[in-house]
Motif scaffolding. Structure first.
Motif, PDB file in Angstrom:
ATOM      1  N   LYS A  99      -7.059   3.984 -14.531  1.00 40.85           N
ATOM      2  CA  LYS A  99      -8.268   4.726 -14.171  1.00 40.85           C
ATOM      3  C   LYS A  99      -9.456   4.288 -15.026  1.00 40.85           C
ATOM      4  CE  LYS A  99      -6.149   8.983 -12.414  1.00 40.85           C
ATOM      5  NZ  LYS A  99      -5.934  10.433 -12.682  1.00 40.85           N
ATOM      6  N   VAL A 100      -9.182   4.081 -16.327  1.00 41.18           N
ATOM      7  CA  VAL A 100     -10.257   3.620 -17.216  1.00 41.18           C
ATOM      8  C   VAL A 100     -10.698   2.217 -16.827  1.00 41.18           C
ATOM      9  CG1 VAL A 100     -10.855   3.037 -19.599  1.00 41.18           C
ATOM     10  CG2 VAL A 100      -9.460   5.069 -19.126  1.00 41.18           C
ATOM     11  N   LEU A 101      -9.744   1.364 -16.484  1.00 39.09           N
ATOM     12  CA  LEU A 101     -10.053  -0.031 -16.173  1.00 39.09           C
ATOM     13  C   LEU A 101     -10.732  -0.196 -14.822  1.00 39.09           C
ATOM     14  CD1 LEU A 101      -6.750  -1.786 -17.354  1.00 39.09           C
ATOM     15  CD2 LEU A 101      -8.983  -1.855 -18.488  1.00 39.09           C
ATOM     16  N   PHE A 102     -10.293   0.549 -13.807  1.00 34.68           N
ATOM     17  CA  PHE A 102     -10.721   0.281 -12.437  1.00 34.68           C
ATOM     18  C   PHE A 102     -11.380   1.467 -11.741  1.00 34.68           C
ATOM     19  CE2 PHE A 102      -6.667  -2.050 -13.248  1.00 34.68           C
ATOM     20  CZ  PHE A 102      -7.212  -3.311 -13.382  1.00 34.68           C
ATOM     21  N   GLY A 103     -11.535   2.582 -12.441  1.00 34.70           N
ATOM     22  CA  GLY A 103     -12.076   3.763 -11.785  1.00 34.70           C
ATOM     23  C   GLY A 103     -10.991   4.461 -10.980  1.00 34.70           C
ATOM     24  N   ASN A 104     -11.360   5.568 -10.345  1.00 35.39           N
ATOM     25  CA  ASN A 104     -10.365   6.365  -9.636  1.00 35.39           C
ATOM     26  C   ASN A 104      -9.713   5.609  -8.484  1.00 35.39           C
ATOM     27  OD1 ASN A 104     -10.482   8.683 -11.195  1.00 35.39           O
ATOM     28  ND2 ASN A 104     -12.216   9.513 -10.057  1.00 35.39           N
ATOM     29  N   PHE A 105     -10.532   4.906  -7.663  1.00 32.22           N
ATOM     30  CA  PHE A 105      -9.958   4.224  -6.500  1.00 32.22           C
ATOM     31  C   PHE A 105      -9.072   3.059  -6.926  1.00 32.22           C
ATOM     32  CE2 PHE A 105     -10.149   0.964  -3.147  1.00 32.22           C
ATOM     33  CZ  PHE A 105      -9.557   1.685  -2.115  1.00 32.22           C
ATOM     34  N   GLY A 106      -9.587   2.234  -7.842  1.00 27.79           N
ATOM     35  CA  GLY A 106      -8.795   1.102  -8.316  1.00 27.79           C
ATOM     36  C   GLY A 106      -7.552   1.568  -9.046  1.00 27.79           C
ATOM     37  N   GLY A 107      -7.704   2.664  -9.802  1.00 29.08           N
ATOM     38  CA  GLY A 107      -6.555   3.210 -10.511  1.00 29.08           C
ATOM     39  C   GLY A 107      -5.475   3.669  -9.555  1.00 29.08           C
ATOM     40  N   LYS A 108      -5.880   4.224  -8.420  1.00 28.14           N
ATOM     41  CA  LYS A 108      -4.901   4.671  -7.426  1.00 28.14           C
ATOM     42  C   LYS A 108      -4.162   3.490  -6.808  1.00 28.14           C
ATOM     43  CE  LYS A 108      -7.086   9.062  -6.221  1.00 28.14           C
ATOM     44  NZ  LYS A 108      -7.755   9.867  -5.188  1.00 28.14           N
ATOM     45  N   LEU A 109      -4.864   2.385  -6.596  1.00 30.61           N
ATOM     46  CA  LEU A 109      -4.207   1.202  -6.045  1.00 30.61           C
ATOM     47  C   LEU A 109      -3.124   0.680  -6.996  1.00 30.61           C
ATOM     48  CD1 LEU A 109      -7.162  -0.832  -4.457  1.00 30.61           C
ATOM     49  CD2 LEU A 109      -5.398   0.493  -3.286  1.00 30.61           C
ATOM     50  N   VAL A 110      -3.473   0.626  -8.293  1.00 29.77           N
ATOM     51  CA  VAL A 110      -2.483   0.185  -9.285  1.00 29.77           C
ATOM     52  C   VAL A 110      -1.330   1.177  -9.341  1.00 29.77           C
ATOM     53  CG1 VAL A 110      -2.087  -0.288 -11.726  1.00 29.77           C
ATOM     54  CG2 VAL A 110      -4.197  -1.068 -10.645  1.00 29.77           C
ATOM     55  N   SER A 111      -1.653   2.466  -9.238  1.00 30.53           N
ATOM     56  CA  SER A 111      -0.609   3.495  -9.272  1.00 30.53           C
ATOM     57  C   SER A 111       0.351   3.357  -8.097  1.00 30.53           C
ATOM     58  CB  SER A 111      -1.244   4.888  -9.257  1.00 30.53           C
ATOM     59  OG  SER A 111      -2.008   5.099 -10.430  1.00 30.53           O
ATOM     60  N   ILE A 112      -0.177   2.968  -6.934  1.00 27.59           N
ATOM     61  CA  ILE A 112       0.683   2.734  -5.771  1.00 27.59           C
ATOM     62  C   ILE A 112       1.631   1.570  -6.059  1.00 27.59           C
ATOM     63  CG2 ILE A 112       0.706   1.948  -3.370  1.00 27.59           C
ATOM     64  CD1 ILE A 112      -1.903   3.558  -2.984  1.00 27.59           C
ATOM     65  N   GLY A 113       1.109   0.545  -6.727  1.00 30.37           N
ATOM     66  CA  GLY A 113       1.953  -0.586  -7.116  1.00 30.37           C
ATOM     67  C   GLY A 113       3.064  -0.155  -8.055  1.00 30.37           C
ATOM     68  N   ILE A 114       2.747   0.767  -8.974  1.00 32.99           N
ATOM     69  CA  ILE A 114       3.754   1.279  -9.908  1.00 32.99           C
ATOM     70  C   ILE A 114       4.792   2.098  -9.146  1.00 32.99           C
ATOM     71  CG2 ILE A 114       4.129   2.800 -11.887  1.00 32.99           C
ATOM     72  CD1 ILE A 114       1.292   2.001 -12.821  1.00 32.99           C
ATOM     73  N   LEU A 115       4.341   2.882  -8.166  1.00 30.65           N
ATOM     74  CA  LEU A 115       5.269   3.642  -7.328  1.00 30.65           C
ATOM     75  C   LEU A 115       6.264   2.721  -6.632  1.00 30.65           C
ATOM     76  CD1 LEU A 115       3.192   6.413  -5.474  1.00 30.65           C
ATOM     77  CD2 LEU A 115       5.059   6.746  -7.082  1.00 30.65           C
ATOM     78  N   ILE A 116       5.756   1.610  -6.127  1.00 29.81           N
ATOM     79  CA  ILE A 116       6.621   0.636  -5.453  1.00 29.81           C
ATOM     80  C   ILE A 116       7.652   0.083  -6.435  1.00 29.81           C
ATOM     81  CG2 ILE A 116       6.667  -1.649  -4.350  1.00 29.81           C
ATOM     82  CD1 ILE A 116       3.909  -0.978  -3.178  1.00 29.81           C
ATOM     83  N   SER A 117       7.214  -0.194  -7.663  1.00 34.26           N
ATOM     84  CA  SER A 117       8.118  -0.710  -8.686  1.00 34.26           C
ATOM     85  C   SER A 117       9.226   0.292  -8.992  1.00 34.26           C
ATOM     86  CB  SER A 117       7.335  -1.033  -9.962  1.00 34.26           C
ATOM     87  OG  SER A 117       8.210  -1.344 -11.022  1.00 34.26           O
ATOM     88  N   VAL A 118       8.848   1.549  -9.194  1.00 28.20           N
ATOM     89  CA  VAL A 118       9.831   2.584  -9.521  1.00 28.20           C
ATOM     90  C   VAL A 118      10.790   2.797  -8.353  1.00 28.20           C
ATOM     91  CG1 VAL A 118      10.133   5.012 -10.136  1.00 28.20           C
ATOM     92  CG2 VAL A 118       8.258   3.706 -11.133  1.00 28.20           C
ATOM     93  N   PHE A 119      10.260   2.761  -7.135  1.00 31.49           N
ATOM     94  CA  PHE A 119      11.091   2.907  -5.942  1.00 31.49           C
ATOM     95  C   PHE A 119      12.182   1.841  -5.918  1.00 31.49           C
ATOM     96  CE2 PHE A 119      12.280   2.393  -1.526  1.00 31.49           C
ATOM     97  CZ  PHE A 119      12.217   3.675  -0.991  1.00 31.49           C
ATOM     98  N   GLY A 120      11.797   0.610  -6.205  1.00 28.41           N
ATOM     99  CA  GLY A 120      12.767  -0.482  -6.223  1.00 28.41           C
ATOM    100  C   GLY A 120      13.822  -0.309  -7.296  1.00 28.41           C
ATOM    101  N   THR A 121      13.416   0.214  -8.454  1.00 29.72           N
ATOM    102  CA  THR A 121      14.369   0.429  -9.543  1.00 29.72           C
ATOM    103  C   THR A 121      15.373   1.524  -9.186  1.00 29.72           C
ATOM    104  OG1 THR A 121      12.636  -0.189 -11.123  1.00 29.72           O
ATOM    105  CG2 THR A 121      14.585   0.872 -12.018  1.00 29.72           C
ATOM    106  N   ILE A 122      14.883   2.610  -8.567  1.00 29.78           N
ATOM    107  CA  ILE A 122      15.792   3.673  -8.107  1.00 29.78           C
ATOM    108  C   ILE A 122      16.794   3.105  -7.111  1.00 29.78           C
ATOM    109  CG2 ILE A 122      15.970   5.898  -6.924  1.00 29.78           C
ATOM    110  CD1 ILE A 122      13.078   6.466  -7.822  1.00 29.78           C
TER     111      ILE A 122
END
Length: 447
Positions: free
Chosen positions: A275-298
């Motif tokens: 969020k600090v690096l990319f603002g709210n919208f950019g931060g959400k995009l990165v967060s979606i990428g993290i969600l995908i990563s965690v999903f794969g690990t599960i």
């Protein structure tokens, strides 16, 4: 194809990428909270990541000798059975069934739920019920996807393994380039106020071990390598060193953006940094990428976890073994998968992310340490055992692995005694089950 006829087709690069892909999971995005919460400082937190990486490299190099000498189905269970006998191997399988795999699935599902609500700007700490519901639905969905068959589960895993590297790369690059007001120092290594050095380091080290977990699997590729004696140690050293470098870089990039205190105070450190690096919208995009990563690990833990009680059931080592041993039309041990899912859901409602991961790391490191000691035992007991690969730099590498394992176990006993006793107690519950079913045990040789 029988185990002694594995096709040796894997070269160094394939082995290297296997090591990296196996170890990097969801913990790297979230364990900053526990690490800096335990240490209270950036310098001691980073030291914990370094020590954790060194122990992991030595552990990988040590465990690989057994993997190369005993390339049997079951991995660590087979090594412990060969060295200590059936009971020790059984207790590992029992612990994996009721603690290790369910706790991994539960902890990562909680993180998935926490990350999901944060994307919508909902504070996770005050909405734990919502987080739990998302976690439960996620675990159920992934389990049902795995019931479609190993091919489907494997395809999901391959896709998400690649995807999880994207948010890591983005956060590292932009975090290191960030020009902010946050400063930190590596030296001298200091502990935060109201903390003692060794207990703080031990708790932080325990947290890093969850992120580094998965190294035990890297030795299982020994039987498929063209030149395991030379390529396996190189793949382990360079692969796990690369993982350690990635973890250090991601943490340094975090510390370029947020202070250690700020990282310790949030349950979603990677999201706050983005969020600090990319603002709210950019931060959400990165967060979606993290969600995908965690999903794969599960998915990875779900796919492999259900196979453990299935194998134990085939040997009549679980109550209701005929039920656990059933396969679906797609060849999936669905009842074993349902059991793992039910235990994981129960864990989601009784423990948070850090509690569950600390318990599973504590329990599994008891067996990891026994695995390292097994290298010494078999060197003396079976000197003629064929060893395509041997632990280098003895006794240094093996000693670091053993001492590191003992430190993790003893420190947890001293600093998180109740949690440790819960882990030990749940593991020892397997003893009466083992002896009760002893007369029914059968030996199954997998081809």
């Amino acid at each position: 194809m029988s185990e002694n006829k594995l096709r040796r087709e894997m070269g160094f690069i394939a082995a290297l990428t296997t090591v990296i892909g196996t170890v990097i999971g969801g913990g790297v995005f979230f364990k900053a909270t526990a690490v800096y919460g335990a240490t209270g400082s950036a310098s001691l937190g980073l030291l914990a990541w370094i020590i954790g990486g060194i122990i992991t490299i030595c552990a990988g190099l040590s465990g690989a000798e057994l993997a190369a000498a005993i390339p049997k189905t079951g991995g660590m269970i087979a090594y412990l059975k060969h060295t200590y006998g059936d009971l020790t191997a059984y207790l590992l399988g029992w612990a994996q069934t009721i603690i290790y795999f369910p706790a991994n699935i539960a902890a990562l599902s909680i993180i998935f739920g926490t990350q999901a609500v944060s994307i919508f700007g909902v504070p996770a700490n005050s909405n734990q019920f919502t987080v739990s519901i998302i976690a439960v639905v996620t675990a159920i969905f992934i389990t049902l996807m795995n019931f479609l068959g190993a091919k489907t589960a494997g395809s999901i895993q391959s896709l998400f393994t690649f995807c999880k590297l994207i948010p890591l790369a983005i956060l590292i690059i932009f975090g290191l380039l960030h020009e902010g007001n946050v400063t930190f120092q590596l030296f001298p290594v200091e502990v935060g106020s109201d903390r003692s050095f060794l207990p703080a380091l031990g708790s932080a080290l325990l947290a890093t071990m969850f992120a580094y977990d998965g190294w035990i699997l890297v030795g299982n590729i020994a039987g498929e390598m063209k030149n395991p004696k030379n390529d396996l140690p190189k793949a382990i050293v360079f692969g796990l060193a690369a993982v350690m470098a990635v973890y250090l870089l991601i943490n340094i990039s975090f510390l370029f953006v947020l202070t250690a205190e700020q990282l310790a105070s949030t349950s979603t450190p990677a999201t706050e940094v983005s969020k600090v690096l990319f603002g709210n919208f950019g931060g959400k995009l990165v967060s979606i990428g993290i969600l995908i990563s965690v999903f794969g690990t599960i998915n990875g833990y779900t796919m492999t976890g259900m196979r453990v009680p299935y194998v134990m059931a085939r040997e009549q080592k679980l109550p209701f073994s005929s039920w656990f041993g059933k396969l679906s039309k797609t060849g999936v041990p669905y009842n074993a998968g349902l059991f793992i899912l039910i235990v994981a859901i129960f864990m989601m409602f009784i423990g948070g992310f850090d509690l569950l991961t600390d318990m599973l790391v504590f329990v599994i490191w008891i067996f990891y340490t026994l695995t390292f000691i097994a290298v010494y035992i078999l060197r003396k007991r079976e000197p003629d055992l064929k060893r395509p690969y041997k632990v280098p730099f003895l006794p240094l590498v093996l000693s670091i692995a053993i001492i590191g394992g003992i430190f993790i176990v003893v420190n947890t006993l001293m600093t998180q005694t109740i949690l440790a006793f819960w882990g030990i107690g749940l593991t020892l519950i397997g003893l009466p089950v083992y002896y009760m079913l002893g007369k029914n045990h059968v030996v199954v040789d997998d081809e």
